[in-house]
Design a protein around this motif. Structure first.
Motif, PDB file in Angstrom:
ATOM      1  N   LEU A 221     -17.488 -15.529  19.157  1.00  0.00           N
ATOM      2  CA  LEU A 221     -18.527 -15.098  20.087  1.00  0.00           C
ATOM      3  C   LEU A 221     -18.638 -13.578  20.085  1.00  0.00           C
ATOM      4  O   LEU A 221     -19.688 -13.025  20.392  1.00  0.00           O
ATOM      5  N   GLU A 222     -17.527 -12.902  19.748  1.00  0.00           N
ATOM      6  CA  GLU A 222     -17.516 -11.444  19.643  1.00  0.00           C
ATOM      7  C   GLU A 222     -16.459 -11.037  18.636  1.00  0.00           C
ATOM      8  O   GLU A 222     -15.364 -11.608  18.613  1.00  0.00           O
ATOM      9  N   THR A 223     -16.803 -10.082  17.776  1.00  0.00           N
ATOM     10  CA  THR A 223     -15.834  -9.528  16.837  1.00  0.00           C
ATOM     11  C   THR A 223     -15.680  -8.041  17.098  1.00  0.00           C
ATOM     12  O   THR A 223     -16.651  -7.284  17.048  1.00  0.00           O
ATOM     13  N   TYR A 224     -14.446  -7.634  17.421  1.00  0.00           N
ATOM     14  CA  TYR A 224     -14.110  -6.228  17.591  1.00  0.00           C
ATOM     15  C   TYR A 224     -13.557  -5.714  16.266  1.00  0.00           C
ATOM     16  O   TYR A 224     -12.890  -6.449  15.532  1.00  0.00           O
ATOM     17  N   CYS A 225     -13.803  -4.452  15.963  1.00  0.00           N
ATOM     18  CA  CYS A 225     -13.367  -3.947  14.658  1.00  0.00           C
ATOM     19  C   CYS A 225     -13.012  -2.475  14.731  1.00  0.00           C
ATOM     20  O   CYS A 225     -13.338  -1.778  15.696  1.00  0.00           O
ATOM     21  N   ILE A 226     -12.298  -2.020  13.705  1.00  0.00           N
ATOM     22  CA  ILE A 226     -12.087  -0.595  13.490  1.00  0.00           C
ATOM     23  C   ILE A 226     -12.650  -0.263  12.111  1.00  0.00           C
ATOM     24  O   ILE A 226     -12.410  -0.967  11.135  1.00  0.00           O
ATOM     25  N   GLU A 227     -13.439   0.809  12.045  1.00  0.00           N
ATOM     26  CA  GLU A 227     -14.103   1.212  10.808  1.00  0.00           C
ATOM     27  C   GLU A 227     -13.607   2.585  10.375  1.00  0.00           C
ATOM     28  O   GLU A 227     -13.530   3.519  11.182  1.00  0.00           O
ATOM     29  N   ALA A 228     -13.269   2.705   9.102  1.00  0.00           N
ATOM     30  CA  ALA A 228     -12.767   3.963   8.548  1.00  0.00           C
ATOM     31  C   ALA A 228     -13.713   4.457   7.459  1.00  0.00           C
ATOM     32  O   ALA A 228     -14.410   3.668   6.819  1.00  0.00           O
ATOM     33  N   LEU A 229     -13.727   5.767   7.242  1.00  0.00           N
ATOM     34  CA  LEU A 229     -14.581   6.369   6.209  1.00  0.00           C
ATOM     35  C   LEU A 229     -13.720   6.877   5.066  1.00  0.00           C
ATOM     36  O   LEU A 229     -12.792   7.666   5.269  1.00  0.00           O
ATOM     37  N   MET A 230     -14.037   6.412   3.853  1.00  0.00           N
ATOM     38  CA  MET A 230     -13.294   6.833   2.676  1.00  0.00           C
ATOM     39  C   MET A 230     -13.840   8.157   2.122  1.00  0.00           C
ATOM     40  O   MET A 230     -14.906   8.612   2.515  1.00  0.00           O
ATOM     41  N   SER A 270      -8.499 -14.688  17.611  1.00  0.00           N
ATOM     42  CA  SER A 270      -7.776 -14.523  16.345  1.00  0.00           C
ATOM     43  C   SER A 270      -7.980 -13.089  15.887  1.00  0.00           C
ATOM     44  O   SER A 270      -8.975 -12.458  16.242  1.00  0.00           O
ATOM     45  N   TRP A 271      -7.034 -12.583  15.108  1.00  0.00           N
ATOM     46  CA  TRP A 271      -7.104 -11.179  14.693  1.00  0.00           C
ATOM     47  C   TRP A 271      -6.253 -10.977  13.445  1.00  0.00           C
ATOM     48  O   TRP A 271      -5.272 -11.686  13.222  1.00  0.00           O
ATOM     49  N   GLY A 272      -6.635 -10.019  12.585  1.00  0.00           N
ATOM     50  CA  GLY A 272      -5.876  -9.845  11.357  1.00  0.00           C
ATOM     51  C   GLY A 272      -6.166  -8.553  10.607  1.00  0.00           C
ATOM     52  O   GLY A 272      -7.246  -7.963  10.732  1.00  0.00           O
ATOM     53  N   VAL A 273      -5.174  -8.127   9.843  1.00  0.00           N
ATOM     54  CA  VAL A 273      -5.331  -7.072   8.835  1.00  0.00           C
ATOM     55  C   VAL A 273      -4.648  -7.553   7.565  1.00  0.00           C
ATOM     56  O   VAL A 273      -3.781  -8.426   7.600  1.00  0.00           O
ATOM     57  N   SER A 274      -5.032  -6.963   6.441  1.00  0.00           N
ATOM     58  CA  SER A 274      -4.533  -7.452   5.155  1.00  0.00           C
ATOM     59  C   SER A 274      -4.094  -6.309   4.251  1.00  0.00           C
ATOM     60  O   SER A 274      -4.133  -5.130   4.633  1.00  0.00           O
ATOM     61  N   THR A 275      -3.696  -6.679   3.022  1.00  0.00           N
ATOM     62  CA  THR A 275      -3.314  -5.679   2.019  1.00  0.00           C
ATOM     63  C   THR A 275      -4.488  -4.776   1.638  1.00  0.00           C
ATOM     64  O   THR A 275      -4.318  -3.823   0.893  1.00  0.00           O
ATOM     65  N   ARG A 276      -5.678  -5.065   2.184  1.00  0.00           N
ATOM     66  CA  ARG A 276      -6.815  -4.164   2.021  1.00  0.00           C
ATOM     67  C   ARG A 276      -6.476  -2.780   2.600  1.00  0.00           C
ATOM     68  O   ARG A 276      -7.019  -1.753   2.164  1.00  0.00           O
ATOM     69  N   LEU A 277      -5.562  -2.753   3.590  1.00  0.00           N
ATOM     70  CA  LEU A 277      -5.133  -1.471   4.154  1.00  0.00           C
ATOM     71  C   LEU A 277      -4.488  -0.574   3.099  1.00  0.00           C
ATOM     72  O   LEU A 277      -4.512   0.649   3.214  1.00  0.00           O
ATOM     73  N   MET A 278      -3.892  -1.186   2.082  1.00  0.00           N
ATOM     74  CA  MET A 278      -3.319  -0.399   0.990  1.00  0.00           C
ATOM     75  C   MET A 278      -4.413   0.395   0.279  1.00  0.00           C
ATOM     76  O   MET A 278      -4.238   1.558  -0.077  1.00  0.00           O
ATOM     77  N   GLY A 279      -5.555  -0.260   0.063  1.00  0.00           N
ATOM     78  CA  GLY A 279      -6.687   0.424  -0.556  1.00  0.00           C
ATOM     79  C   GLY A 279      -7.192   1.554   0.317  1.00  0.00           C
ATOM     80  O   GLY A 279      -7.531   2.645  -0.167  1.00  0.00           O
ATOM     81  N   ALA A 280      -7.244   1.313   1.635  1.00  0.00           N
ATOM     82  CA  ALA A 280      -7.686   2.347   2.571  1.00  0.00           C
ATOM     83  C   ALA A 280      -6.764   3.552   2.526  1.00  0.00           C
ATOM     84  O   ALA A 280      -7.214   4.708   2.559  1.00  0.00           O
ATOM     85  N   LEU A 281      -5.464   3.295   2.450  1.00  0.00           N
ATOM     86  CA  LEU A 281      -4.477   4.372   2.407  1.00  0.00           C
ATOM     87  C   LEU A 281      -4.670   5.242   1.167  1.00  0.00           C
ATOM     88  O   LEU A 281      -4.656   6.473   1.247  1.00  0.00           O
ATOM     89  N   VAL A 282      -4.878   4.587   0.034  1.00  0.00           N
ATOM     90  CA  VAL A 282      -5.087   5.320  -1.226  1.00  0.00           C
ATOM     91  C   VAL A 282      -6.356   6.163  -1.147  1.00  0.00           C
ATOM     92  O   VAL A 282      -6.355   7.358  -1.478  1.00  0.00           O
ATOM     93  N   MET A 283      -7.457   5.551  -0.702  1.00  0.00           N
ATOM     94  CA  MET A 283      -8.758   6.223  -0.768  1.00  0.00           C
ATOM     95  C   MET A 283      -8.962   7.276   0.309  1.00  0.00           C
ATOM     96  O   MET A 283      -9.819   8.142   0.167  1.00  0.00           O
ATOM     97  N   THR A 284      -8.191   7.247   1.381  1.00  0.00           N
ATOM     98  CA  THR A 284      -8.364   8.234   2.443  1.00  0.00           C
ATOM     99  C   THR A 284      -7.679   9.549   2.119  1.00  0.00           C
ATOM    100  O   THR A 284      -8.239  10.628   2.355  1.00  0.00           O
ATOM    101  N   HIS A 285      -6.471   9.508   1.573  1.00  0.00           N
ATOM    102  CA  HIS A 285      -5.656  10.719   1.459  1.00  0.00           C
ATOM    103  C   HIS A 285      -5.437  11.246   0.035  1.00  0.00           C
ATOM    104  O   HIS A 285      -5.152  12.434  -0.128  1.00  0.00           O
ATOM    105  N   SER A 286      -5.516  10.393  -0.971  1.00  0.00           N
ATOM    106  CA  SER A 286      -5.057  10.776  -2.310  1.00  0.00           C
ATOM    107  C   SER A 286      -6.003  11.773  -2.985  1.00  0.00           C
ATOM    108  O   SER A 286      -7.156  11.937  -2.580  1.00  0.00           O
ATOM    109  N   ASP A 287      -5.486  12.450  -4.001  1.00  0.00           N
ATOM    110  CA  ASP A 287      -6.276  13.474  -4.695  1.00  0.00           C
ATOM    111  C   ASP A 287      -6.218  13.264  -6.200  1.00  0.00           C
ATOM    112  O   ASP A 287      -5.716  12.236  -6.674  1.00  0.00           O
ATOM    113  N   ASP A 288      -6.715  14.231  -6.952  1.00  0.00           N
ATOM    114  CA  ASP A 288      -6.790  14.081  -8.408  1.00  0.00           C
ATOM    115  C   ASP A 288      -5.424  14.143  -9.084  1.00  0.00           C
ATOM    116  O   ASP A 288      -5.309  13.868 -10.279  1.00  0.00           O
TER     117      ASP A 288
END
Length: 491
Positions: A221-230, A270-288
């Motif tokens: 009936l409602e989905t709460y979320c957190i959104e991050a910018l890569m 119901s609520w969940g997070v996944s290994t997708r957070l690993m991708g977020a971690l890489v794309m938010t902070h990493s450099d060349d």
């Protein structure tokens, strides 16, 4: 150790794919669309698990485990749920193999067909709510606060390591409550837990909000979320929490007797997070140069590299290094002493830069004589010499400093790449030239939302929960709008 990474500016997608593999996080497996998470990648995931698990238990949740196989008939009981997952389900139809009579190999035994097909879980609401029917009879059994760490399968056609794979790891919480108010409070609480984790452990700033009706979880009936910018200006959904109302309780006949003796259906989340957070971690902070890991999640927060020319120097340097390692570990710092004699210091420096270790300490014979060590920060690439007297205090303070710096850098990036627009033409121009988050008025209709999505490939990421951005008119239709919503192209 040659990195030879494609730069982010040259090809961000290629940079990401190369970095995940070269930093030893994961690799593609022999099963199409599935990945092998390598020890270093899994060590980061274990850090995430440990912190999240602690946070779940501090809010009263317990862990359990439910079957990976779900009878097909269970999915038929909640119509919107099956519609949402039908195209992604892997189905088990037989239970036995046999050798082909012509000797060509192993085949499925046609006589071993299951009476009812089994779905490999894409999510566990159905099997869990069938179980809850046996667990819940009275208000004394509520609230029921259960989480499970598991794997799920969603048959993706286009896959990318961590971000979208046919099988992935996650946690899924499933709770039952006596009242609607309690269930909504639970869903909001878990969104806040995810936000706390993302910002204070992953150093990723997020925007909290609710999904539009078309973007909600199937059956919610409602989905709460957190959104991050890569870094490339695309959004990534970093966690969701769903208020399910009484939909699943009614579908699986989960009732309870309240204090007044009245029989009613329970309320669910119901609520969940996944290994997708690993991708977020890489794309938010990493450099060349490679990964950049926040200290709170780095498997090794500090690595000590000895520099020496002979056995005598090695013994001298090692004594200092091991003493330092002991002192740092006593302060709760995760330290690795790399005394391998198969690689030179320069190779090791390169390796730990690629793997994103927050702080590197180099100790050579001259450092021992001077009573100093060389520190190299991964986040800024700055180096400095610090005396042995101050080294422990300095390293401990740097853990907080690096964590804070990564968060502030990500906040600044988001601020620079968030734009408010008034017209659809301006919206499309910003989307194509700058990207990032775009705040704009929307008339609240599915038709307008679908039109924007089809024409621009941007979606409404969320209806933000922060202060109202004021009434206005929809950028597309000109109809009244009560507030601005958050748009972006997304992963």
């Amino acid at each position: 150790m040659a990195k030879n990474l494609t730069t982010r500016e040259e090809d961000y997608s290629k940079w990401y794919n190369e970095l995940v593999v070269k930093a030893d996080l994961a690799e593609n497996s022999g099963v199409r669309g599935c990945m092998v998470i390598k020890p270093y990648g899994y060590a980061i995931w274990e850090r995430m698990q440990a912190e999240l698990d602690r946070m779940f238990k501090e809010t009263g949740h317990q862990n359990a485990y439910f079957p990976i196989f779900i009878p097909k008939s269970y999915f038929s009981k909640e119509a919107s749920h099956v519609d949402g997952f039908a195209k992604e389900c892997a189905v088990v139809t037989h239970y036995r193999l046999k050798n082909a009579e012509d000797g060509s190999g192993v085949i499925v035994d046609p006589d071993a067909k299951l009476e009812e097909e089994l779905i490999v879980r894409p999510t566990s609401e159905t099997i869990i709510w069938d179980t809850y029917r046996k667990w819940i009879q009275s208000y004394r059994d509520l609230p029921l606060l259960i989480n499970q760490w598991a794997n799920v399968v969603r048959w993706e056609m286009r896959t990318r390591l961590f971000l979208r794979t046919a099988e992935f790891l996650w946690q899924e919480g499933h709770t039952a409550h006596a009242t609607e108010k309690e269930a909504i409070a639970e869903a909001e609480q878990m969104m806040n837990v995810y936000s706390d984790f993302a910002e204070n452990y992953m150093a990723i700033p997020v925007i909290k909000g609710t999904k539009t009706a078309s973007e909600r979880f199937a059956g919610a009936l409602e989905t709460y979320c957190i959104e991050a910018l890569m870094q490339d200006g695309k959004a990534l959904q970093a966690g969701t929490s769903h208020f399910l109302g009484q939909n699943f309780a009614k579908a699986f006949d989960v009732k309870f007797t309240d204090k007044d003796g009245t029989l009613d259906y329970v309320w669910a989340t119901s609520w969940g997070v996944s290994t997708r957070l690993m991708g977020a971690l890489v794309m938010t902070h990493s450099d060349d140069n490679g990964l950049v890991l926040p200290p709170n999640l780095a498997p090794d927060q500090v690595v000590i590299v000895p520099i020496y020319r002979n056995d005598e120097q090695f013994e001298m340097v090692s004594e200092v290094a091991k003493d330092l390692m002991k002192k740092l570990r006593a302060q709760g710092v995760r330290v690795k002493f790399d005394d391998r004699d198969t690689q030179k210091p320069g190779w090791k420096f390169n390796e730990y830069e690629l793997k994103g270790v927050p702080l590197r300490i180099a100790i050579g014979p001259k450092d021992v004589e001077k009573g100093t060590v060389e520190l190299a920060r991964r986040d800024t690439l700055q180096k400095e010499f610090v005396s042995n007297e101050n080294i422990v205090e300095k390293v401990v303070s740097l853990m907080d400093e690096i964590q804070d710096n990564l968060f502030k850098k990500a906040v600044a990036h988001r601020a620079e790449n968030t734009t408010e627009v008034a017209s659809y033409e301006e919206f499309k121009k910003v989307l194509d030239t700058k990207g990032g988050f775009i705040l704009a008025h929307w008339d609240g209709s599915n038709e307008t939302e679908e039109k924007i999505k089809n024409e621009t490939k941007a979606t409404i990421r969320c209806i933000p929960l922060y202060a109202d951005t004021g009434t206005g008119t929809c950028m597309v239709t000109g109809k009244p709008s009560s507030r601005k919503v958050l748009f972006a192209r997304a992963y």
